[in-house]
Design a protein around this motif. Structure first.
Motif, PDB file in Angstrom:
ATOM      1  N   LEU A  42       0.821  -1.203   0.000  1.00 20.65           N
ATOM      2  CA  LEU A  42       0.000   0.000   0.000  1.00 20.65           C
ATOM      3  C   LEU A  42       0.860   1.261   0.000  1.00 20.65           C
ATOM      4  O   LEU A  42       0.618   2.191  -0.780  1.00 20.65           O
ATOM      5  N   ILE A  43       1.870   1.294   0.841  1.00 20.34           N
ATOM      6  CA  ILE A  43       2.745   2.472   0.911  1.00 20.34           C
ATOM      7  C   ILE A  43       3.520   2.651  -0.388  1.00 20.34           C
ATOM      8  O   ILE A  43       3.645   3.764  -0.903  1.00 20.34           O
ATOM      9  N   LEU A  44       4.034   1.563  -0.956  1.00 16.94           N
ATOM     10  CA  LEU A  44       4.758   1.662  -2.218  1.00 16.94           C
ATOM     11  C   LEU A  44       3.856   2.171  -3.347  1.00 16.94           C
ATOM     12  O   LEU A  44       4.273   3.023  -4.137  1.00 16.94           O
ATOM     13  N   VAL A  45       2.635   1.667  -3.418  1.00 19.00           N
ATOM     14  CA  VAL A  45       1.712   2.115  -4.471  1.00 19.00           C
ATOM     15  C   VAL A  45       1.315   3.568  -4.242  1.00 19.00           C
ATOM     16  O   VAL A  45       1.335   4.377  -5.177  1.00 19.00           O
ATOM     17  N   PHE A  46       0.981   3.921  -3.011  1.00 18.86           N
ATOM     18  CA  PHE A  46       0.535   5.280  -2.705  1.00 18.86           C
ATOM     19  C   PHE A  46       1.629   6.295  -3.028  1.00 18.86           C
ATOM     20  O   PHE A  46       1.404   7.249  -3.784  1.00 18.86           O
ATOM     21  N   TYR A  47       2.813   6.095  -2.466  1.00 17.50           N
ATOM     22  CA  TYR A  47       3.889   7.054  -2.717  1.00 17.50           C
ATOM     23  C   TYR A  47       4.419   6.948  -4.143  1.00 17.50           C
ATOM     24  O   TYR A  47       4.874   7.933  -4.718  1.00 17.50           O
ATOM     25  N   GLY A  48       4.363   5.755  -4.735  1.00 17.02           N
ATOM     26  CA  GLY A  48       4.760   5.612  -6.123  1.00 17.02           C
ATOM     27  C   GLY A  48       3.857   6.419  -7.048  1.00 17.02           C
ATOM     28  O   GLY A  48       4.326   7.136  -7.940  1.00 17.02           O
ATOM     29  N   ALA A  49       2.563   6.348  -6.819  1.00 16.31           N
ATOM     30  CA  ALA A  49       1.617   7.117  -7.633  1.00 16.31           C
ATOM     31  C   ALA A  49       1.787   8.615  -7.383  1.00 16.31           C
ATOM     32  O   ALA A  49       1.694   9.425  -8.307  1.00 16.31           O
ATOM     33  N   GLY A  87       8.662   6.592  -9.139  1.00 18.78           N
ATOM     34  CA  GLY A  87       7.288   6.122  -8.976  1.00 18.78           C
ATOM     35  C   GLY A  87       7.030   4.824  -9.720  1.00 18.78           C
ATOM     36  O   GLY A  87       6.409   3.898  -9.177  1.00 18.78           O
ATOM     37  N   VAL A  88       7.496   4.738 -10.951  1.00 19.85           N
ATOM     38  CA  VAL A  88       7.328   3.507 -11.730  1.00 19.85           C
ATOM     39  C   VAL A  88       8.017   2.345 -11.012  1.00 19.85           C
ATOM     40  O   VAL A  88       7.460   1.244 -10.898  1.00 19.85           O
ATOM     41  N   THR A  89       9.218   2.590 -10.523  1.00 23.02           N
ATOM     42  CA  THR A  89       9.969   1.556  -9.814  1.00 23.02           C
ATOM     43  C   THR A  89       9.213   1.084  -8.573  1.00 23.02           C
ATOM     44  O   THR A  89       9.083  -0.127  -8.335  1.00 23.02           O
ATOM     45  N   GLU A  90       8.694   2.031  -7.786  1.00 23.11           N
ATOM     46  CA  GLU A  90       7.971   1.664  -6.568  1.00 23.11           C
ATOM     47  C   GLU A  90       6.706   0.868  -6.883  1.00 23.11           C
ATOM     48  O   GLU A  90       6.411  -0.129  -6.208  1.00 23.11           O
ATOM     49  N   ILE A  91       5.988   1.257  -7.912  1.00 20.65           N
ATOM     50  CA  ILE A  91       4.761   0.548  -8.280  1.00 20.65           C
ATOM     51  C   ILE A  91       5.086  -0.838  -8.831  1.00 20.65           C
ATOM     52  O   ILE A  91       4.392  -1.822  -8.528  1.00 20.65           O
ATOM     53  N   LEU A  92       6.147  -0.962  -9.607  1.00 21.92           N
ATOM     54  CA  LEU A  92       6.567  -2.270 -10.113  1.00 21.92           C
ATOM     55  C   LEU A  92       6.952  -3.200  -8.963  1.00 21.92           C
ATOM     56  O   LEU A  92       6.542  -4.367  -8.928  1.00 21.92           O
ATOM     57  N   ILE A  93       7.722  -2.697  -8.015  1.00 24.15           N
ATOM     58  CA  ILE A  93       8.113  -3.493  -6.848  1.00 24.15           C
ATOM     59  C   ILE A  93       6.871  -3.939  -6.075  1.00 24.15           C
ATOM     60  O   ILE A  93       6.741  -5.113  -5.704  1.00 24.15           O
ATOM     61  N   ALA A  94       5.940  -3.013  -5.839  1.00 23.51           N
ATOM     62  CA  ALA A  94       4.701  -3.347  -5.129  1.00 23.51           C
ATOM     63  C   ALA A  94       3.917  -4.427  -5.874  1.00 23.51           C
ATOM     64  O   ALA A  94       3.364  -5.346  -5.252  1.00 23.51           O
ATOM     65  N   SER A  95       3.884  -4.329  -7.189  1.00 27.06           N
ATOM     66  CA  SER A  95       3.150  -5.312  -7.997  1.00 27.06           C
ATOM     67  C   SER A  95       3.756  -6.709  -7.856  1.00 27.06           C
ATOM     68  O   SER A  95       3.020  -7.697  -7.742  1.00 27.06           O
ATOM     69  N   LEU A  96       5.062  -6.778  -7.865  1.00 30.81           N
ATOM     70  CA  LEU A  96       5.722  -8.081  -7.688  1.00 30.81           C
ATOM     71  C   LEU A  96       5.426  -8.667  -6.310  1.00 30.81           C
ATOM     72  O   LEU A  96       5.128  -9.860  -6.181  1.00 30.81           O
ATOM     73  N   ALA A 108       9.311 -12.757  -3.708  1.00 29.08           N
ATOM     74  CA  ALA A 108      10.674 -12.706  -3.175  1.00 29.08           C
ATOM     75  C   ALA A 108      11.525 -11.712  -3.958  1.00 29.08           C
ATOM     76  O   ALA A 108      12.260 -10.908  -3.368  1.00 29.08           O
ATOM     77  N   ILE A 109      11.393 -11.728  -5.275  1.00 29.59           N
ATOM     78  CA  ILE A 109      12.150 -10.793  -6.118  1.00 29.59           C
ATOM     79  C   ILE A 109      11.728  -9.354  -5.823  1.00 29.59           C
ATOM     80  O   ILE A 109      12.570  -8.465  -5.656  1.00 29.59           O
ATOM     81  N   GLY A 110      10.425  -9.102  -5.758  1.00 32.90           N
ATOM     82  CA  GLY A 110       9.941  -7.761  -5.457  1.00 32.90           C
ATOM     83  C   GLY A 110      10.377  -7.298  -4.077  1.00 32.90           C
ATOM     84  O   GLY A 110      10.797  -6.148  -3.900  1.00 32.90           O
ATOM     85  N   SER A 111      10.291  -8.192  -3.106  1.00 30.92           N
ATOM     86  CA  SER A 111      10.686  -7.843  -1.739  1.00 30.92           C
ATOM     87  C   SER A 111      12.176  -7.511  -1.675  1.00 30.92           C
ATOM     88  O   SER A 111      12.576  -6.540  -1.015  1.00 30.92           O
ATOM     89  N   LEU A 112      12.987  -8.300  -2.355  1.00 32.37           N
ATOM     90  CA  LEU A 112      14.430  -8.017  -2.379  1.00 32.37           C
ATOM     91  C   LEU A 112      14.739  -6.744  -3.153  1.00 32.37           C
ATOM     92  O   LEU A 112      15.661  -6.004  -2.800  1.00 32.37           O
ATOM     93  N   ALA A 113      13.965  -6.446  -4.188  1.00 34.14           N
ATOM     94  CA  ALA A 113      14.160  -5.200  -4.941  1.00 34.14           C
ATOM     95  C   ALA A 113      13.833  -3.986  -4.078  1.00 34.14           C
ATOM     96  O   ALA A 113      14.387  -2.899  -4.281  1.00 34.14           O
ATOM     97  N   ALA A 114      12.939  -4.164  -3.119  1.00 40.04           N
ATOM     98  CA  ALA A 114      12.581  -3.061  -2.225  1.00 40.04           C
ATOM     99  C   ALA A 114      13.722  -2.719  -1.268  1.00 40.04           C
ATOM    100  O   ALA A 114      13.846  -1.570  -0.835  1.00 40.04           O
ATOM    101  N   VAL A 115      14.553  -3.682  -0.947  1.00 37.21           N
ATOM    102  CA  VAL A 115      15.631  -3.466   0.032  1.00 37.21           C
ATOM    103  C   VAL A 115      16.571  -2.336  -0.386  1.00 37.21           C
ATOM    104  O   VAL A 115      16.774  -1.382   0.381  1.00 37.21           O
TER     105      VAL A 115
END
Length: 177
Positions: A42-49, A87-96, A108-115
């Motif tokens: 939710l936070i990644l999508v909200f701030y990403g948008a 923003g695109v990066t944050e939304i992509l990570i959230a989607s994964l 797992a890939i999305g979670s590690l990309a968030a790190v």
């Protein structure tokens, strides 16, 4: 089947050395993991948008401009373009991460990309001038409003790490070659 085998968080709990003893323990563990993971999404999508707005692009400029990790991007792209790319990066990570019900690997890939995303944001605490201020009567310097906003990423980093650990632990074991 015991409680450890029946909870979706069981692989993570086993990997971390925890043992479930009651159904309440299992429910609390699952509720905590789901809350952290979907709060992170939710936070990644909200701030990403929000990064697509001029207001947010200007708001993050004082953090990004002095950063040796990201400041150079302004020389090649405008403030809004840099913000939109983040923003695109944050939304992509959230989607994964949100794909967890269907793909532990994608999560797992999305979670590690968030790190590294959160580590980069936390680096702003050291590269942004004036982010630490003195408060009369208090011995330590404290973050200003901008710094306090950045500090939330400590918790988001923890949520991303926990999400990655659970997703990796729940993937089927591969046969040894």
């Amino acid at each position: 089947m015991n409680v450890i085998q029946s909870t979706a968080a069981a692989p993570l709990l086993r990997a971390l050395g925890f043992v479930r003893r009651t159904a309440i323990d299992a429910w609390l563990g699952r509720a905590a993991l789901v809350t952290l993971r979907y709060g992170l999404i939710l936070i990644l999508v909200f701030y990403g948008a929000f990064k697509f707005t001029e207001a947010e692009a200007r708001a993050i400029e004082p953090l990004i401009a002095p950063s040796p990790l990201l400041g150079w991007t302004y020389a090649f792209m405008g403030v809004q373009t840099v913000s939109s790319m983040i923003g695109v990066t944050e939304i992509l990570i959230a989607s994964l991460i949100a794909l967890r019900p269907w793909s532990a690997s994608a999560c797992a890939i999305g979670s590690l990309a968030a790190v590294p995303t959160f580590l980069m944001t936390l680096s702003f605490l050291f590269t942004t001038p004036g982010i630490w201020v003195d408060v009369p009567g208090f011995a330590l310097r404290v973050p200003n409003e901008l710094g306090a906003f950045v500090l939330k990423d400590v918790f988001l980093l923890g949520a991303a790490l926990l999400s990655a650990a659970e997703a990796f632990a729940s993937r089927p074991a591969r046969a040894a070659s």
